[in-house]
Design a protein around this motif. Structure first.
Motif, mmCIF file in Angstrom:
data_model
loop_
_atom_site.group_PDB
_atom_site.id
_atom_site.type_symbol
_atom_site.label_atom_id
_atom_site.label_comp_id
_atom_site.label_asym_id
_atom_site.label_seq_id
_atom_site.Cartn_x
_atom_site.Cartn_y
_atom_site.Cartn_z
ATOM 1 N N GLY A 48 -42.816 9.339 -104.458
ATOM 2 C CA GLY A 48 -42.047 9.781 -103.310
ATOM 3 C C GLY A 48 -41.700 8.593 -102.434
ATOM 4 O O GLY A 48 -41.717 7.442 -102.878
ATOM 5 N N VAL A 49 -41.394 8.862 -101.174
ATOM 6 C CA VAL A 49 -41.042 7.818 -100.216
ATOM 7 C C VAL A 49 -42.107 7.796 -99.124
ATOM 8 O O VAL A 49 -42.452 8.837 -98.551
ATOM 9 N N VAL A 50 -42.604 6.605 -98.838
ATOM 10 C CA VAL A 50 -43.648 6.407 -97.834
ATOM 11 C C VAL A 50 -43.167 5.356 -96.842
ATOM 12 O O VAL A 50 -42.706 4.281 -97.244
ATOM 13 N N ILE A 51 -43.257 5.676 -95.548
ATOM 14 C CA ILE A 51 -42.880 4.706 -94.519
ATOM 15 C C ILE A 51 -44.090 4.463 -93.620
ATOM 16 O O ILE A 51 -44.694 5.399 -93.099
ATOM 17 N N PHE A 52 -44.442 3.192 -93.453
ATOM 18 C CA PHE A 52 -45.490 2.773 -92.530
ATOM 19 C C PHE A 52 -44.845 2.080 -91.339
ATOM 20 O O PHE A 52 -44.016 1.175 -91.513
ATOM 21 N N GLY A 53 -45.223 2.487 -90.139
ATOM 22 C CA GLY A 53 -44.687 1.857 -88.945
ATOM 23 C C GLY A 53 -45.782 1.273 -88.082
ATOM 24 O O GLY A 53 -46.937 1.141 -88.495
ATOM 25 N N LYS A 54 -45.414 0.940 -86.843
ATOM 26 C CA LYS A 54 -46.329 0.285 -85.907
ATOM 27 C C LYS A 54 -46.581 1.126 -84.659
ATOM 28 O O LYS A 54 -46.947 0.601 -83.611
ATOM 29 N N ALA A 55 -46.348 2.432 -84.759
ATOM 30 C CA ALA A 55 -46.660 3.321 -83.649
ATOM 31 C C ALA A 55 -48.124 3.763 -83.741
ATOM 32 O O ALA A 55 -48.770 3.612 -84.780
ATOM 33 N N PRO A 56 -48.671 4.338 -82.666
ATOM 34 C CA PRO A 56 -50.106 4.655 -82.642
ATOM 35 C C PRO A 56 -50.523 5.705 -83.670
ATOM 36 O O PRO A 56 -49.795 6.655 -83.962
ATOM 37 N N GLY B 249 -43.853 14.349 -100.533
ATOM 38 C CA GLY B 249 -42.443 14.030 -100.747
ATOM 39 C C GLY B 249 -41.987 12.922 -99.825
ATOM 40 O O GLY B 249 -41.448 11.898 -100.251
ATOM 41 N N LEU B 250 -42.198 13.112 -98.521
ATOM 42 C CA LEU B 250 -41.939 12.078 -97.522
ATOM 43 C C LEU B 250 -43.183 11.934 -96.660
ATOM 44 O O LEU B 250 -43.570 12.874 -95.952
ATOM 45 N N SER B 251 -43.819 10.771 -96.716
ATOM 46 C CA SER B 251 -45.024 10.489 -95.937
ATOM 47 C C SER B 251 -44.677 9.496 -94.843
ATOM 48 O O SER B 251 -44.070 8.450 -95.113
ATOM 49 N N LEU B 252 -45.086 9.808 -93.621
ATOM 50 C CA LEU B 252 -44.738 8.990 -92.458
ATOM 51 C C LEU B 252 -46.019 8.601 -91.734
ATOM 52 O O LEU B 252 -46.666 9.429 -91.092
ATOM 53 N N TYR B 253 -46.398 7.324 -91.826
ATOM 54 C CA TYR B 253 -47.628 6.818 -91.218
ATOM 55 C C TYR B 253 -47.281 5.937 -90.019
ATOM 56 O O TYR B 253 -46.715 4.849 -90.174
ATOM 57 N N GLY B 254 -47.599 6.411 -88.829
ATOM 58 C CA GLY B 254 -47.401 5.593 -87.645
ATOM 59 C C GLY B 254 -45.950 5.160 -87.453
ATOM 60 O O GLY B 254 -45.683 4.068 -86.950
#
Length: 560
Positions: A216-224, A274-279
């Motif tokens: 799937g699609v995984v996005i890692f960001g820099k939010a808390p 399917g879509l994972s959104l981490y921070g």
């Protein structure tokens, strides 16, 4: 000199004939050449993939590209160059035959058939460390984990097809299904259109695709995120959550994107969604996204502040909208349509929300705070059209449970939304010995306003430390304008008759439906992010799924 009279009489008629012939010939030579007629004499190549150029040869074309209309089997194409005898045309998605040209008020069609060819395939493995663009004239085949690393941006052109391979084709031999991973500080710029969505799908042939074919699609960001910085991720994803704090972090853009047949299990009972959104931060743009046939949750938010609009969860395996680890963003317009023959061993829900497991203590950043406090509005979840069942699904691994399972100290809020056909409508849950979820509800941190629960066996119940009476008293508070519609009264909602159709659904309520009015926009719903719609659920009189959603991805031909 004098000519004899007899000679003159003989010569003059001959002269008249000669002069007449001369005049006739001269007249013929001065006539205009007939204007050429619009025609197609040939085109080359006779077979080409979408996005490639075909040159059409003929007569009477306009030398101005925009003055020529070209279609391939009725599908409009873009004319990029033109002379009176030649047109350069880009093959459109869905191109058929014949080729037709309209110019100067006339239309002609080719006598030779055009054949849409397969796009070339480009294999993608490993890390992306520099700005990269994927274009619609190719198919991109992912193998193993493909990580976009800071400061790179991956740009994906509208209409591009990306296929994911299974564990067996992992080039590193780690049995990792293909997964596109956007790491903190990197970006994805995937901007499709309603007519040319970007599609992430299985590499398997039409008819043989299945849940969890790839990651799937995984996005890692820099939010808390409210978990300790050393906490690992679900599904065997690499790395730890870190201790970021940028609420406005920007991980890029995803618009008009479909993600199909993801959710591979990389570890036992631990799948990628399917879509994972981490921070992921609020600077990121997410709208018009459809996740179909995910082998785990369709969407899962792990902390972060990202907002979204126009989301579809179609025929998922486990939960549709799963929120954890302190996510505090906002979502408006979301649709879930379930295949009730498929559910997960953990019991599938529409909404499942936790602060974390067990939800307390929550004492500070990366230690239980911020609380999961996102806000959803204008959501529609459709499960059973008939009597809801909590028996194990015939083609899944477990049963259905709740339209909304709010537990473990969550402060999630839901406004103006429709829940239809679950065994339970709302399960308000707190682990024994804690009161966090109930405290959040009674304090106004957790808000359910304008929610309609229809066709459920148990509309509202408590669980753990929360009693049924406490849960029901909260949901039925008059000022919240929530409603419970008995199974026998569902017809009064005037739902569209195709709302539960898995291949050709239509979700627009019938004229006069009570769902078209009555929305409430107080409390957290007053936030400026939300368009203050009058209706309950995801739809009023406009079908925002039209043109870009696909209700039969199993049989779609993605090679062309």
């Amino acid at each position: 000199m004098q000519f004899p009279q007899l000679f003159r009489r003989a010569w003059l008629p001959s002269l008249a004939v000669v002069l007449g012939l001369f005049m006739a010939v001269s007249s013929c030579k001065n006539e205009d050449t007939p204007a050429p007629v619009l025609s197609i004499t040939s085109f080359s190549p006779s077979s080409a993939p979408v996005g490639s150029t075909v040159v059409i040869t003929g007569t009477a074309f306009s030398a101005t590209p925009a003055s020529n209309t070209v279609t391939f089997g009725g599908v409009p194409a873009t004319v990029t160059g033109a002379t009176t005898t030649s047109l350069s045309v880009v093959v459109p998605a869905g191109a058929g035959t014949p080729i037709a040209v309209t110019s100067g008020g006339s239309t002609v069609t080719s006598s030779t058939a055009f054949q849409l060819g397969n796009k070339p395939v480009q294999e993608i493995t490993g890390d992306i460390t520099a700005d990269t663009k994927w274009t619609a004239d190719k198919i991109y085949y992912l193998r193993g984990f493909v990580q976009v690393k800071a400061p790179a941006t991956l740009t994906i052109e509208a209409g591009t097809i990306i296929k994911g391979g299974g564990k067996e084709v992992d080039p590193a031999g780690k049995q990792q299904g293909a997964t596109l991973i956007i790491l903190p500080g990197a970006k994805i710029n995937a901007v499709g259109t309603a007519s040319a969505p970007i599609v992430f799908t299985s590499n398997k042939a039409a008819g043989s695709r299945n849940y969890g074919d790839w990651g799937g699609v995984v996005i890692f960001g820099k939010a808390p995120v409210n978990q300790p910085s050393a906490t690992g991720f679900e599904g065997g994803l690499p790395g730890t959550v870190g201790s970021y704090s940028d609420v406005n972090d920007n991980s890029g853009v995803m618009q008009y994107v479909r993600i199909e047949f993801g959710g591979i299990a990389l570890l036992a009972n631990s799948e990628i969604n399917g879509l994972s959104l981490y921070g992921v931060g609020a600077g990121t743009t997410l709208d018009h996204i459809q996740v179909s046939y995910s082998g785990d949750d369709s969407y899962e938010w792990f902390g972060g502040t990202v907002n979204a609009k126009n989301l579809i969860a179609f025929r998922g395996w486990d939960d549709d909208w799963d929120t954890d680890w302190g996510w505090s963003g906002k979502v408006q317009y979301g649709l879930s349509l379930r295949d009730t023959d498929v559910a997960d061993q953990s019991a599938s829900n529409g909404f499942e929300s936790d602060n974390f497991n067990p939800g307390l203590p929550a004492t500070g950043p990366n230690a239980g705070l911020p609380l999961t406090a996102g806000v959803f509005a204008n959501m529609s979840n459709f499960a059973f059209s008939g009597a809801p069942s909590n028996a194990p699904a015939s083609k899944g691994s477990g049963p259905y449970q709740s339209g909304m399972h709010l537990r473990r100290n969550t402060s999630l809020s839901i406004f103006n939304s429709l829940i239809v056909g679950y065994p339970e409508g709302l399960r308000l849950d707190a682990p024994t010995g804690t009161t966090g979820t109930l405290d959040n509800a009674t304090s106004g941190a957790l808000q359910l306003h304008g929610v309609v629960i229809a066709n459920t066996t148990t509309p509202v119940r408590g669980a753990g430390a929360i009693t049924d009476a406490q849960a029901q008293a909260f949901f039925n508070t008059a000022a919240y304008k929530n409603q419970i519609i008995a199974s026998s009264d569902v017809a009064k909602l005037l739902l569209n008759s195709a709302s539960f159709n898995l291949t050709a659904p239509n979700f627009l309520p019938q004229a006069g439906s009570p769902l078209l009015t009555g929305a409430i926009w107080d409390g957290k719903g007053a936030d400026a992010f939300f368009t203050k719609e009058p209706f309950i659920g995801a739809f009023g009189t406009t079908d925002w799924t039209k043109g870009w959603a696909n209700w039969d991805p199993q049989n779609a031909n993605y090679d062309k």
